[in-house]
Design an enzyme around this catalytic site. Structure first.
Site, PDB file in Angstrom:
ATOM      1  N   GLU A 169       0.832  -1.203   0.000  1.00 29.86           N
ATOM      2  CA  GLU A 169       0.000   0.000   0.000  1.00 29.86           C
ATOM      3  C   GLU A 169       0.865   1.250   0.000  1.00 29.86           C
ATOM      4  OE1 GLU A 169      -3.010  -0.520   2.995  1.00 29.86           O
ATOM      5  OE2 GLU A 169      -3.667  -2.410   2.097  1.00 29.86           O
ATOM      6  N   ASN A 194      -0.612  -1.707   9.490  1.00 29.58           N
ATOM      7  CA  ASN A 194       0.584  -2.379   9.979  1.00 29.58           C
ATOM      8  C   ASN A 194       1.503  -1.445  10.727  1.00 29.58           C
ATOM      9  OD1 ASN A 194       0.400  -5.080   9.274  1.00 29.58           O
ATOM     10  ND2 ASN A 194       0.614  -4.528   7.134  1.00 29.58           N
ATOM     11  N   SER A 195       1.767  -1.795  11.961  1.00 29.69           N
ATOM     12  CA  SER A 195       2.639  -0.916  12.721  1.00 29.69           C
ATOM     13  C   SER A 195       4.097  -1.236  12.469  1.00 29.69           C
ATOM     14  CB  SER A 195       2.323  -1.033  14.200  1.00 29.69           C
ATOM     15  OG  SER A 195       2.258  -2.387  14.562  1.00 29.69           O
ATOM     16  N   HIS A 414     -18.085 -10.728   5.495  1.00 29.01           N
ATOM     17  CA  HIS A 414     -16.816 -10.057   5.773  1.00 29.01           C
ATOM     18  C   HIS A 414     -16.102 -10.775   6.899  1.00 29.01           C
ATOM     19  CE1 HIS A 414     -14.295  -6.512   7.308  1.00 29.01           C
ATOM     20  NE2 HIS A 414     -13.772  -6.917   6.179  1.00 29.01           N
ATOM     21  N   GLU A 416     -12.788 -10.022   8.703  1.00 27.93           N
ATOM     22  CA  GLU A 416     -11.534  -9.362   9.063  1.00 27.93           C
ATOM     23  C   GLU A 416     -10.847 -10.282  10.062  1.00 27.93           C
ATOM     24  OE1 GLU A 416      -9.653  -6.426   8.158  1.00 27.93           O
ATOM     25  OE2 GLU A 416      -8.371  -7.736   9.353  1.00 27.93           O
ATOM     26  N   HIS A 484      -8.209  -9.036   1.174  1.00 29.01           N
ATOM     27  CA  HIS A 484      -7.486  -7.763   1.286  1.00 29.01           C
ATOM     28  C   HIS A 484      -6.224  -7.965   2.134  1.00 29.01           C
ATOM     29  CE1 HIS A 484     -10.463  -4.480  -0.023  1.00 29.01           C
ATOM     30  NE2 HIS A 484     -10.760  -5.607  -0.638  1.00 29.01           N
ATOM     31  N   GLU A 485      -5.220  -7.144   1.842  1.00 32.96           N
ATOM     32  CA  GLU A 485      -3.916  -7.198   2.533  1.00 32.96           C
ATOM     33  C   GLU A 485      -3.206  -8.542   2.379  1.00 32.96           C
ATOM     34  OE1 GLU A 485      -6.597  -6.423   4.895  1.00 32.96           O
ATOM     35  OE2 GLU A 485      -6.606  -4.335   4.278  1.00 32.96           O
ATOM     36  N   GLU A 503      -6.891  -7.109  -2.775  1.00 34.16           N
ATOM     37  CA  GLU A 503      -6.579  -5.678  -2.712  1.00 34.16           C
ATOM     38  C   GLU A 503      -5.082  -5.551  -3.019  1.00 34.16           C
ATOM     39  OE1 GLU A 503      -6.227  -3.832   1.091  1.00 34.16           O
ATOM     40  OE2 GLU A 503      -7.518  -2.184   0.475  1.00 34.16           O
ATOM     41  N   GLU A 509      -9.769   3.414  -0.619  1.00 32.15           N
ATOM     42  CA  GLU A 509      -9.858   3.811   0.794  1.00 32.15           C
ATOM     43  C   GLU A 509      -8.851   4.908   1.147  1.00 32.15           C
ATOM     44  OE1 GLU A 509      -9.163   0.264   3.083  1.00 32.15           O
ATOM     45  OE2 GLU A 509      -7.054   0.179   2.555  1.00 32.15           O
TER      46      GLU A 509
END
Ligand code: NOJ
Ligand code: CA
Length: 703
Positions: A169, A194-195, A414, A416, A484-485, A503, A509
């Site tokens: 991203e 993501n940290s 969905h 997540e 996604h991700e 994604e 987004e």
């Protein structure tokens, strides 16, 4: 003379044995050789212009005993292949897979280990891979690093994003290769979730990497069929102008655990002399295995809306209550909690979306935030975070599904995972069964945050295996997956066409977070989309948005371009991402989103230059309508389009959705015009796309 001798001398010792291969049209030529110390090497030319200069191949293994040198050639087999296959869905109904192949068997004498290098040359590029046959002296091995080189003969222009083990991203940077290392530190990490995304070196980039040579060739490096192996990045070595493969490590720093017989994914070098041919290339799909699912009748392209944009912009919430973090997965906690009033996945809102979908011909309604666990879903590295089967108290799963089905609409599931992958795998059978029991047939899954098991990366072998595990398991339940991700795609949707979307890049987004560059959608089809469709989620017609993070801002696109993206960003899964109120407000422009097809018989790439503009015409599958889309960068673009692809002697009603004079992605994004006229195959039309703009056209035969 002395100089000449020295330069010949410098070249010769490298090449002691050479094998040649040509593409079917003879334009691409590959030479395979072994260096004097027995290291495999290759080079590639297009019409005698160098594309990849002599580059070495091999793998370093953990514990030494590398597969780098000391090889002799024991066999070389050439074959040809030419077949046409029909994808379950796609940019066209038939795809030709035509190549010449050379498989070179190598034996490392000192260890008696055998490795095959298989090369396939297509008219539009090269694919090659390492194969490790079953053998006594090579059974289990751990990859320390794959050392596949791509030596660039010139300082090409490139469209790149920095190397990262967890996310793609990023915005693209356009620069010369020699500038990559200098520009890299300035590239800001973009990812919201993501940290600890990791940039592995100050010179690494991700694939698919699009380049343009000073000779005007379009060269693209990527990989195909990433299965049970870790994702490849490219480390740029400035001193030698060479890219070298750099695999994603696992939690222990290793780059792959393999057991023979096995093989690497295909490493690909696509080469064309026209950017339009790069978009038309099916190299990556062709290098993947044919469809492995016997029955594909349940796989259908999907046009959908969703309870989504409201949350992304910050107006609504996924979580139901502000009272507490979810200490356990127990509905009783929620029944006594105070609703926060902004939970969007509630019965009334979802009914409103179902009604809107039914009234406007959408297949599905995505609902995010329907299940318990969102109160502390991200950034806590929480293992037992969601159970994927327990709805919040204000989401009546039976009643809503029944209501949707009564109107010919389905809800989209969905999941997540918040990257607690162990947790997802624990629940996956129950979760998929729950879907089947309630009439869902598609799931959007997500992997925000750091992976659990801790230390693994989104692009490592362990996760690559996980994503495919889900896709295969979903197929058993007749479920279509949009992850996604997940790792960026490598054409596996040919083999498992229930993988209808991913994604794995900056999507719409980001217009609500930081904004996408105006040229973003002129680059993605050359890069991210080479591996498979993207759930880009276009269709933001109310381009002036209010976000909690940034306040009032414009989406970096004109309204007309939002329509064009349904054609230029190919996907069998297309979302109309805006809220119903916006579509009611811009009902005339919304008509294009209602009309546009999602599955195609034919695609024609009318104009293309990475970073500048893309114009595509597509004919729907099972009908005679055509749709055209054009997306352009911050400069704007004038098109002259010949409609000679239309049926001769037939009239079509053309509806043009275009930027109005003065339109501009920043200053005047909502200025659009809609005009109609009758056209034929003889028509030539002039169109103008504003800075950050574009246009969309529908062409409907007049019976
Ligand atoms: C990131 C996804 O890209 C987005 O579409 C989704 O809404 C959030 N994660 C929450 O799952
Ligand atoms: Ca540009």
């Amino acid at each position: 003379m002395k100089k000449l001798l020295i330069s010949i001398f410098m070249l010769l010792p490298l090449l002691c044995h050479a094998e040649d291969l040509q593409s079917p049209d003879g334009n691409l030529k590959l030479t395979f050789s072994l260096t004097t110390n027995g290291q495999p090497a290759y080079q590639l030319t297009y019409k005698d212009k160098p594309v990849v200069a002599t580059s070495t191949l091999g793998l370093q293994l953990v514990g030494g005993n590398d597969l780098m040198s000391g090889f002799i050639q024991t066999d070389c087999r050439r074959t040809s292949f030419d077949e046409t296959w029909q994808p379950v869905w796609g940019e066209e109904s038939e795809i030709r897979n035509h190549y010449n192949e050379m498989a070179v068997t190598l034996n490392q004498r000192a260890t008696d280990r055998t490795m095959i290098l298989r090369f396939r040359l297509y008219d539009d590029g090269l694919g090659f891979r390492y194969e490790f046959p079953q053998q006594k002296k090579l059974v289990y091995f751990v990859v320390k690093e794959e050392k596949t080189q791509f030596a660039m003969p010139a300082d090409n222009k490139a469209w790149w994003i920095p190397g990262d083990y967890d996310t793609q991203e990023y915005s693209y940077t356009e620069s010369k290769l020699s500038e990559i290392r200098t520009l890299m530190p300035g590239v800001v990490k973009a990812h919201a979730g993501n940290s600890s995304s990791t940039t592995f070196s100050d010179g690494g980039v991700q694939t698919a990497l699009q380049m343009k040579t000073p000779d005007g060739l379009y060269v693209n490096i990527h990989e195909a069929a990433l299965v049970d192996y870790s994702c490849m990045h490219l480390n740029y070595i400035k001193e030698t102008n060479t890219f070298e493969s750099w695999l994603t490590p696992d939690a222990q720093g290793n780059k792959g655990h393999l057991q023979t017989p096995c093989q690497s994914p295909w490493r690909t070098v696509m080469v064309t002399d026209d950017a339009r041919k790069t978009l038309a290339s099916r190299l990556i799909l062709n290098l993947n295995e044919p469809c492995k699912l016997e029955d594909t009748s349940w796989i259908k392209p999907v046009k959908y809306i969703g309870v989504w944009w409201d949350m992304i912009t910050g107006a609504g919430s996924w979580h139901y209550t502000n009272d507490f973090p979810s200490v356990k997965l127990d509905l009783t906690d929620y029944v006594h909690a105070t609703p926060n009033g902004s939970h969007r996945a509630n019965n009334d809102t979802v009914r409103r979306y179902i009604d809107f979908a039914a009234a406007n011909g959408f297949d599905q309604v995505l609902v995010e935030g329907w299940n318990i666990g969102w109160e502390d879903w991200a950034n806590n590295s929480k293992d037992k975070v969601f159970d994927f089967v327990t709805p919040y108290p204000d989401f009546d799963v039976d009643a809503l599904n029944n209501y949707a089905h009564s109107k010919g609409v389905r809800l989209m599931m969905h999941h997540e995972t918040s990257s607690s992958v162990r947790n997802y795998e624990r629940h996956i059978d129950k979760a998929y069964k729950f879907m089947v029991d309630h009439g869902y047939n598609s799931v959007k899954s997500g992997y925000v945050g750091n992976i659990i098991p801790r230390g693994e990366y989104h692009y490592g072998q362990w996760m690559v295996d996980h994503y495919l595990y889900c896709v295969k398991k979903a197929a058993e339940y007749h479920i279509m997956v949009n992850a996604h991700e997940a790792v960026r795609p490598t054409g596996l949707c040919r083999t498992y066409p229930n993988l209808i979307g991913n994604e794995s890049a900056k999507g719409t987004e980001y217009e609500a977070f930081s904004g996408n560059n105006p040229d973003h959608t002129t680059i993605l089809p050359f890069t991210r989309l080479q591996g498979g469709p993207m759930d880009y989620t276009p269709g933001i017609l109310e381009t002036q948005i209010y976000t909690r993070v940034k306040g009032a801002r414009f989406v970096n696109s004109t309204l007309a371009r939002q329509l064009a993206l349904y054609v230029t960003m190919y996907s069998p899964l297309q979302m109309a991402a805006d809220v119903p109120n916006s579509y009611e407000h811009y009902a005339d422009a919304f008509q294009f989103i209602k009309d546009v097809a999602v599955d195609w018989q034919k695609s024609l790439y009318l104009e293309a230059e990475p970073g500048d503009y893309i114009t595509i015409a597509r004919k729907e599958k099972g009908g005679d309508r055509w749709f055209i889309g054009c997306t352009v960068d911050e400069v704007g673009h004038q098109s002259t389009l010949k409609l000679d692809f239309l049926d001769k002697g037939r009239k079509y009603t053309a509806t043009f959705y275009a930027d109005a004079p003065g339109a501009h992605y920043e200053k005047n994004p909502k200025a659009y015009t809609i005009t109609k006229k009758t056209v034929t195959a003889k028509s030539i039309v002039q169109l103008s796309a504003a800075p950050g703009g574009g246009y969309a056209i529908s062409l409907v035969p007049v019976e």
